[in-house]
Design a protein around this motif. Structure first.
Motif, PDB file in Angstrom:
ATOM      1  N   GLY A  48       0.811  -1.221   0.000  1.00 45.60           N
ATOM      2  CA  GLY A  48       0.000   0.000   0.000  1.00 45.60           C
ATOM      3  C   GLY A  48       0.836   1.259   0.000  1.00 45.60           C
ATOM      4  O   GLY A  48       1.955   1.295   0.516  1.00 45.60           O
ATOM      5  N   ALA A  49       0.281   2.329  -0.564  1.00 39.91           N
ATOM      6  CA  ALA A  49       0.954   3.626  -0.604  1.00 39.91           C
ATOM      7  C   ALA A  49       0.449   4.559   0.484  1.00 39.91           C
ATOM      8  O   ALA A  49       1.074   5.581   0.769  1.00 39.91           O
ATOM      9  CB  ALA A  49       0.755   4.278  -1.973  1.00 39.91           C
ATOM     10  N   LEU A  50      -0.660   4.231   1.094  1.00 44.62           N
ATOM     11  CA  LEU A  50      -1.329   5.108   2.053  1.00 44.62           C
ATOM     12  C   LEU A  50      -0.543   5.226   3.351  1.00 44.62           C
ATOM     13  O   LEU A  50      -0.035   4.241   3.879  1.00 44.62           O
ATOM     14  CB  LEU A  50      -2.728   4.559   2.316  1.00 44.62           C
ATOM     15  CG  LEU A  50      -3.636   5.213   3.346  1.00 44.62           C
ATOM     16  CD1 LEU A  50      -5.091   4.977   2.940  1.00 44.62           C
ATOM     17  CD2 LEU A  50      -3.415   4.640   4.750  1.00 44.62           C
ATOM     18  N   ILE A  51      -0.466   6.451   3.874  1.00 44.08           N
ATOM     19  CA  ILE A  51       0.039   6.707   5.227  1.00 44.08           C
ATOM     20  C   ILE A  51      -1.010   7.555   5.934  1.00 44.08           C
ATOM     21  O   ILE A  51      -1.367   8.633   5.464  1.00 44.08           O
ATOM     22  CB  ILE A  51       1.397   7.426   5.213  1.00 44.08           C
ATOM     23  CG1 ILE A  51       2.463   6.520   4.589  1.00 44.08           C
ATOM     24  CG2 ILE A  51       1.813   7.820   6.627  1.00 44.08           C
ATOM     25  CD1 ILE A  51       3.836   7.154   4.489  1.00 44.08           C
ATOM     26  N   SER A  52      -1.528   7.060   7.045  1.00 47.18           N
ATOM     27  CA  SER A  52      -2.605   7.752   7.745  1.00 47.18           C
ATOM     28  C   SER A  52      -2.444   7.620   9.240  1.00 47.18           C
ATOM     29  O   SER A  52      -2.117   6.543   9.747  1.00 47.18           O
ATOM     30  CB  SER A  52      -3.966   7.182   7.330  1.00 47.18           C
ATOM     31  OG  SER A  52      -5.006   7.821   8.035  1.00 47.18           O
ATOM     32  N   TYR A  53      -2.695   8.719   9.943  1.00 48.23           N
ATOM     33  CA  TYR A  53      -2.673   8.639  11.404  1.00 48.23           C
ATOM     34  C   TYR A  53      -3.897   7.902  11.917  1.00 48.23           C
ATOM     35  O   TYR A  53      -3.818   7.130  12.865  1.00 48.23           O
ATOM     36  CB  TYR A  53      -2.618  10.054  11.999  1.00 48.23           C
ATOM     37  CG  TYR A  53      -2.115  10.049  13.411  1.00 48.23           C
ATOM     38  CD1 TYR A  53      -0.759  10.122  13.679  1.00 48.23           C
ATOM     39  CD2 TYR A  53      -2.991   9.948  14.487  1.00 48.23           C
ATOM     40  CE1 TYR A  53      -0.289  10.098  14.988  1.00 48.23           C
ATOM     41  CE2 TYR A  53      -2.540   9.923  15.784  1.00 48.23           C
ATOM     42  CZ  TYR A  53      -1.188   9.995  16.038  1.00 48.23           C
ATOM     43  OH  TYR A  53      -0.727   9.960  17.324  1.00 48.23           O
ATOM     44  N   PRO A  74      -4.939  15.488   4.100  1.00 43.57           N
ATOM     45  CA  PRO A  74      -3.624  15.705   4.714  1.00 43.57           C
ATOM     46  C   PRO A  74      -3.706  16.138   6.168  1.00 43.57           C
ATOM     47  O   PRO A  74      -4.731  16.645   6.630  1.00 43.57           O
ATOM     48  CB  PRO A  74      -3.041  16.840   3.858  1.00 43.57           C
ATOM     49  CG  PRO A  74      -4.247  17.624   3.425  1.00 43.57           C
ATOM     50  CD  PRO A  74      -5.332  16.598   3.222  1.00 43.57           C
ATOM     51  N   LEU A  75      -2.617  15.927   6.883  1.00 43.78           N
ATOM     52  CA  LEU A  75      -2.413  16.444   8.229  1.00 43.78           C
ATOM     53  C   LEU A  75      -1.106  17.223   8.205  1.00 43.78           C
ATOM     54  O   LEU A  75      -0.092  16.709   7.742  1.00 43.78           O
ATOM     55  CB  LEU A  75      -2.325  15.305   9.246  1.00 43.78           C
ATOM     56  CG  LEU A  75      -1.942  15.665  10.687  1.00 43.78           C
ATOM     57  CD1 LEU A  75      -3.009  16.548  11.323  1.00 43.78           C
ATOM     58  CD2 LEU A  75      -1.746  14.404  11.522  1.00 43.78           C
ATOM     59  N   SER A  76      -1.132  18.454   8.675  1.00 40.92           N
ATOM     60  CA  SER A  76       0.061  19.295   8.586  1.00 40.92           C
ATOM     61  C   SER A  76       1.061  18.924   9.674  1.00 40.92           C
ATOM     62  O   SER A  76       1.329  19.687  10.596  1.00 40.92           O
ATOM     63  CB  SER A  76      -0.322  20.773   8.708  1.00 40.92           C
ATOM     64  OG  SER A  76      -1.026  21.003   9.913  1.00 40.92           O
ATOM     65  N   GLU A  81       1.564  14.477   5.842  1.00 34.26           N
ATOM     66  CA  GLU A  81       1.092  15.654   5.127  1.00 34.26           C
ATOM     67  C   GLU A  81       0.484  15.371   3.754  1.00 34.26           C
ATOM     68  O   GLU A  81      -0.029  16.283   3.115  1.00 34.26           O
ATOM     69  CB  GLU A  81       2.221  16.680   4.971  1.00 34.26           C
ATOM     70  CG  GLU A  81       3.422  16.198   4.161  1.00 34.26           C
ATOM     71  CD  GLU A  81       4.509  15.555   5.006  1.00 34.26           C
ATOM     72  OE1 GLU A  81       4.168  14.932   6.029  1.00 34.26           O
ATOM     73  OE2 GLU A  81       5.686  15.674   4.640  1.00 34.26           O
ATOM     74  N   VAL A  82       0.487  14.118   3.298  1.00 30.13           N
ATOM     75  CA  VAL A  82      -0.107  13.773   2.009  1.00 30.13           C
ATOM     76  C   VAL A  82      -1.491  13.173   2.239  1.00 30.13           C
ATOM     77  O   VAL A  82      -1.644  12.174   2.950  1.00 30.13           O
ATOM     78  CB  VAL A  82       0.758  12.773   1.224  1.00 30.13           C
ATOM     79  CG1 VAL A  82       0.056  12.373  -0.063  1.00 30.13           C
ATOM     80  CG2 VAL A  82       2.121  13.393   0.916  1.00 30.13           C
ATOM     81  N   GLY A 103     -10.693  17.366   4.260  1.00 34.02           N
ATOM     82  CA  GLY A 103     -10.569  16.229   5.156  1.00 34.02           C
ATOM     83  C   GLY A 103      -9.214  16.187   5.824  1.00 34.02           C
ATOM     84  O   GLY A 103      -8.346  17.030   5.576  1.00 34.02           O
ATOM     85  N   CYS A 104      -9.006  15.171   6.672  1.00 37.21           N
ATOM     86  CA  CYS A 104      -7.767  15.087   7.454  1.00 37.21           C
ATOM     87  C   CYS A 104      -7.559  13.643   7.894  1.00 37.21           C
ATOM     88  O   CYS A 104      -8.496  13.001   8.392  1.00 37.21           O
ATOM     89  CB  CYS A 104      -7.877  15.997   8.677  1.00 37.21           C
ATOM     90  SG  CYS A 104      -6.516  15.860   9.859  1.00 37.21           S
TER      91      CYS A 104
END
Length: 218
Positions: A48-53, A74-76, A81-82, A103-104
């Motif tokens: 997977g390419a996804l990165i999420s908190y 994104p999340l700053s 951030e992506v 969204g975030c």
């Protein structure tokens, strides 16, 4: 921010309740993590390419083949951030960067994919914003058309506002008619629930219900 592991576990437990089993055959979440269910047996996915908190959503076709997935926005913060919509080849879709989508990926339940009841080749991606952004984005949606980009999909609209002043929580429930879907989110007033009906005619007017106080933050 909440515990990532707790949020991932909650998302995994809820996903089968909201989706046809085949449509939920592949899940991507967290830091390039994933689970697939070929023949009903869970296997680890590392492509997977996804990165999420926190936020994540995936959707498959009626045969259980992956269509696309997302972290909602994104999340700053470095590493998060992506925000994007990824196709089944793990590339960002055309117009799939969600920088201006509202969204975030630190929203607890920040991404929900709903198939358009009037067009099986199109999907709504609903998002909620996070407390780090003071919930400024509210409830919004993007639209994905799977007939475009040689069948890999294209994001044809981004960040259409639905409702302001909502918290991070969101879920989807099938309407009693078996076709339409209620999208439900919590208002910033902790006594309010907002429900939006998705039909073949589009997104309905939000319906607000006062149920009494809730003891959580989201």
């Amino acid at each position: 921010m909440r515990s990532r592991s707790a949020c991932i576990i909650a998302s995994l437990l809820l996903a089968p309740l909201l989706c046809n089993a085949q449509h939920a055959n592949v899940w991507y979440f967290g830091e390039q993590a994933g689970i697939g269910f070929p023949n009903g047996i869970p296997v680890s996915l590392t492509n997977g390419a996804l990165i999420s908190y926190e936020a994540s959503a995936s959707i498959c076709d009626e045969n259980g083949e992956l269509l696309f997935y997302t972290n909602g926005g994104p999340l700053s913060s470095p590493g998060w951030e992506v925000g994007a919509v990824y196709d089944r080849q793990h590339n960002i879709m055309p117009n799939g960067l969600l920088t201006s989508g509202g969204g975030c990926n630190s929203s607890a339940q920040g991404a929900l994919i709903v198939q358009d009841p009037g067009n099986p080749d199109q999907y709504y991606l609903f998002t909620t914003d996070c407390t780090e952004n003071a919930l400024a984005g509210g409830l919004r949606y993007c639209k994905v058309d799977m007939t475009l980009n040689s069948g890999l999909g294209d994001v044809i609209s981004i960040g259409t506002p639905v409702l302001a002043n909502v918290q991070e929580s969101m879920t989807g429930i099938r309407h009693a008619n078996g076709m339409d879907v209620w999208v439900i989110t919590h208002g910033v007033s902790n006594s309010e629930l907002h429900a939006v009906l998705v039909t073949s005619s589009g997104i309905g007017t939000p319906v607000t219900t006062t149920l009494g106080p809730n003891t959580g933050l989201y």
